[in-house]
Write a protein that holds these residues in place. Structure first.
Motif, PDB file in Angstrom:
ATOM      1  N   PHE A   1      53.579  44.042  43.442  1.00  0.00           N
ATOM      2  CA  PHE A   1      52.601  43.563  42.461  1.00  0.00           C
ATOM      3  C   PHE A   1      52.130  42.144  42.801  1.00  0.00           C
ATOM      4  O   PHE A   1      50.934  41.850  42.800  1.00  0.00           O
ATOM      5  CB  PHE A   1      53.276  43.604  41.087  1.00  0.00           C
ATOM      6  N   PHE A   2      53.064  41.279  43.145  1.00  0.00           N
ATOM      7  CA  PHE A   2      52.689  39.881  43.372  1.00  0.00           C
ATOM      8  C   PHE A   2      52.044  39.659  44.736  1.00  0.00           C
ATOM      9  O   PHE A   2      51.173  38.798  44.874  1.00  0.00           O
ATOM     10  CB  PHE A   2      53.894  38.958  43.144  1.00  0.00           C
TER      11      PHE A   2
ATOM     12  N   ILE B   1      48.519  40.643  44.046  1.00  0.00           N
ATOM     13  CA  ILE B   1      47.745  39.601  43.341  1.00  0.00           C
ATOM     14  C   ILE B   1      47.344  38.493  44.316  1.00  0.00           C
ATOM     15  O   ILE B   1      46.186  38.061  44.343  1.00  0.00           O
ATOM     16  CB  ILE B   1      48.559  39.012  42.162  1.00  0.00           C
TER      17      ILE B   1
ATOM     18  N   THR C   1      49.772  47.316  45.181  1.00  0.00           N
ATOM     19  CA  THR C   1      50.793  47.313  44.125  1.00  0.00           C
ATOM     20  C   THR C   1      51.688  48.541  44.254  1.00  0.00           C
ATOM     21  O   THR C   1      52.905  48.460  44.105  1.00  0.00           O
ATOM     22  CB  THR C   1      50.119  47.304  42.737  1.00  0.00           C
TER      23      THR C   1
END
Lengths: 151, 495
Positions: free
Chosen positions: A94-95, A98, A89
């Motif tokens: 961030f994605f 994830i 991140t």
């Protein structure tokens, strides 16, 4: 001694908190009046905690709890992915973080169909991103993908 | 009263709210049947999605999820001998044996009917008791509130799976967490370590997501390769006349027990269902059937656990004291949406409060229909592989933690509390007391400060206030009552 390890760790934690609380600034009596100094309440809590930990230690000494089995590799991998999530991140997106963590979790938890794990890892964050961004109007932190999306 | 009835009825005239309740009921049942998820984790994950909703709609969604997920735990308890929620653990005692005898449909029918009756009864009690309790609570001043929060904290001793001492340690840790940030009166920074994002204190939402959702993810990692067998289910059957004759008294008794236990601060559906079950057994003429597939056992546990949901909303909304992990999250929802929990909610926001109660009532009726006609489908959902389900929970958790304040710090807080919660649970500490302690922490400190100001620093004057004294005596008895009784009975035997 084994039963006393957990009460011991928690007692050490309580002592550290008391020490940190003792370092807090004192507020002038004009402001505090007849009430408490900001340090008093946390110290009061930790003193109660130490008393309770004494009781817990006595209980553990009298009737030692059964030994706890070491966690399996899956649990440790899951915890390690949280650390990886932090770095991804911070330095990527961030994605992306994830999606990578979802994929690693899924495969390490036993999903053998790699295409299914990959599909879930891409579609779920993407759907959530669009939902939160378009419907709930929440801006996500800047990163490789979000920079491209937000422009 | 008329105002309350019309506000509750207005739910039926709001198609958007009705749609939300229906969708949330389905979602709640799905969450309830997935082993490990349950009402608390579900509410923690759903809370960020309610941020942009109208406050009434948001709380109605959380309350609906609470009701429907609590019921749904019984579906997997009966069909795969795995309670979807801890509140359904007592349902496995007789539900699964009955299902194994080829009567899964009958077991589910009894569970659905008992849950619905228990749930509706408790909401009716909630509608009557909450305003009365609110009237009493108007008279509370800081000493009474301080004593009440101490009473609430003392009840933590019985929350969750840990022993009394461990639960109290968890509760105090939670109260300490509430001291992080700038102290409200003096603005002196406490335990912030130079991080100004913590100036307002720890956000409740990421802590809840960490403690309930992420720690559960780590707990479930042990069951990563578990495969469940589903008992054959042809159709869910409504109880027969003979069944009703056998269970009506049990349902009535368990509804009362569940509602009463739910009202007690820090007691919840799990305790209610266990007591409901044991009382059903104690009063039954067919005690020998218990544990082998007794419909009375199923009805006793299910009526009680759903009745506890309405009961638990009483202290949550009237006093701001949550009764369980799920009501702690509902309380956070109330605060996030600007609804101040406490007696003033019943004068300032009467319509909103009764709309929330009305939504819970409607949710009970909807899950009756869904439980009867779609239980088989919902049971299949419980077979979703954990390797697919829990990574999705991870994504929901981190995005949900971020969403409230658009802060990455909240994501790290959720992950840290996930790991802390996991190790706490591993060593027999329940996480619910930490959550309840965090919520009550601010209330305890502020009311103690205000009480000291009121009495010029003479703390013992708190004991001169009758209601405050009553709460403190109750707290003392709650903590030491059983030991005192033991000492007395031992002394009696010796003499």
């Amino acid at each position: 001694m084994r039963p006393l390890i957990i009460p011991g760790i928690l007692a050490a934690f309580s002592v550290v908190i008391i020490y940190l609380a003792m370092q807090l600034k004192l507020s002038p009596p004009m402001i505090v009046g007849h009430s408490m100094q900001p340090r008093s309440f946390p110290i009061f809590l930790m003193v109660i905690n130490l008393i309770l930990l004494g009781i817990l230690a006595w209980e553990c000494w009298r009737a030692p709890p059964p030994a706890i089995e070491l966690e399996g590799i899956t649990t440790w991998i899951s915890i390690a992915t949280f650390a990886a999530f932090y770095f991804l991140t911070t330095y990527a997106d961030f994605f992306i973080a994830i999606a990578v963590v979802m994929f690693v979790l899924s495969t390490s938890w036993g999903e053998r169909r790699l295409h299914v794990a990959a599909l879930i890892s891409v579609t779920v964050p993407l759907t959530l991103f669009l939902l939160f961004d378009e419907v709930l109007k929440i801006r996500f932190p800047r990163g490789l993908i979000t920079n491209w999306y937000y422009g | 009263m008329l105002e309350a009835v019309s506000a509750m009825a207005s739910v039926m005239g709001d198609p958007y709210l009705l749609g939300l309740i229906t969708v949330t009921t389905i979602l709640g049942i799905i969450i309830g049947v997935l082993p490990g998820l349950g009402a608390t984790t579900g509410a923690a994950l759903l809370l960020p999605f309610t941020l942009t909703m109208d406050p009434v709609h948001a709380i109605a969604v959380l309350a609906t999820l609470y009701v429907s997920a609590t019921f749904a735990g019984s579906i997997t308890a009966i069909l795969i001998n795995t309670p979807g929620t801890s509140a359904a653990a007592a349902t496995t005692f007789d539900g699964f044996p009955l299902a194994q005898r080829g009567e899964a449909g009958r077991a589910l029918g009894v569970a659905v009917v008992a849950s619905t009756i228990g749930g509706i009864f408790s909401i009716l009690v909630l509608c009557l008791a909450a305003p009365m309790l609110a009237k009493v609570a108007y008279e509370f001043r800081p000493p009474e509130y301080f004593a009440l929060t101490i009473f609430g904290l003392s009840m933590l001793a019985s929350v969750g799976a840990g022993g009394a001492v461990k639960n109290l340690i968890g509760g105090i840790f939670g109260v300490w967490l509430a001291t992080i940030g700038a102290e409200r009166v003096t603005s002196i920074e406490r335990f912030m370590f130079g991080n100004y994002e913590l100036y307002e204190g720890l956000s409740f939402v990421p802590v809840m997501i960490g403690l309930f959702a992420i720690s559960e993810l780590l707990v479930q990692s042990k069951n990563a390769h578990r495969v469940a067998d589903l008992v054959t289910l042809k159709a869910v059957k409504l109880p027969t006349r003979e069944d009703y004759r056998r269970i009506w008294k049990t349902i009535a008794r368990s509804s009362g027990i569940g509602t009463f236990i739910g009202i007690l601060p820090a007691e919840g559906a799990t305790v209610a269902s266990m007591i409901g079950y044991s009382e059903a057994r104690r009063w039954s003429k067919n005690r020998e059937e218990f544990g082998k597939g007794s419909v009375e056992g199923i009805a006793g546990a299910e009526a009680a656990n759903n009745a506890a949901t309405g009961g638990a909303m009483v202290p949550t909304m009237v006093l701001g004291i949550p009764g369980s992990g799920t009501t702690a999250i509902i309380l956070v929802g109330l605060m996030v949406h600007g609804l101040r929990p406490g007696p003033y909610l019943f004068t300032e926001q009467v319509e909103s409060v009764y709309q929330i109660f009305g939504s819970m009532l409607v949710a009970n009726i909807i899950f009756l229909g869904m439980g009867l006609y779609a239980a088989k489908l919902f049971a299949r959902i419980s077979l979703i592989p954990t390797a697919i389900l829990w990574p999705i929970v991870f994504a929901l958790s981190v995005i949900g933690a971020y969403a409230l304040s658009a802060s990455l710090l909240d994501v790290w807080i959720a992950l840290i509390f996930g790991v802390v919660g996991f190790f706490a649970r591993r060593h027999g500490f329940s996480v619910a007391p930490i959550a309840v302690g965090l919520i009550l922490g601010h209330m305890v400190e502020v009311n103690l400060q205000n009480s000291l100001k009121m009495f010029d620093g003479a703390w013992w004057m708190i004991l001169t206030q009758p209601l405050a004294l009553l709460f403190l005596v109750l707290a003392f008895l709650g903590l030491f009552g059983s030991q005192i009784v033991k000492l007395i009975t031992r002394g009696g035997r010796a003499s």
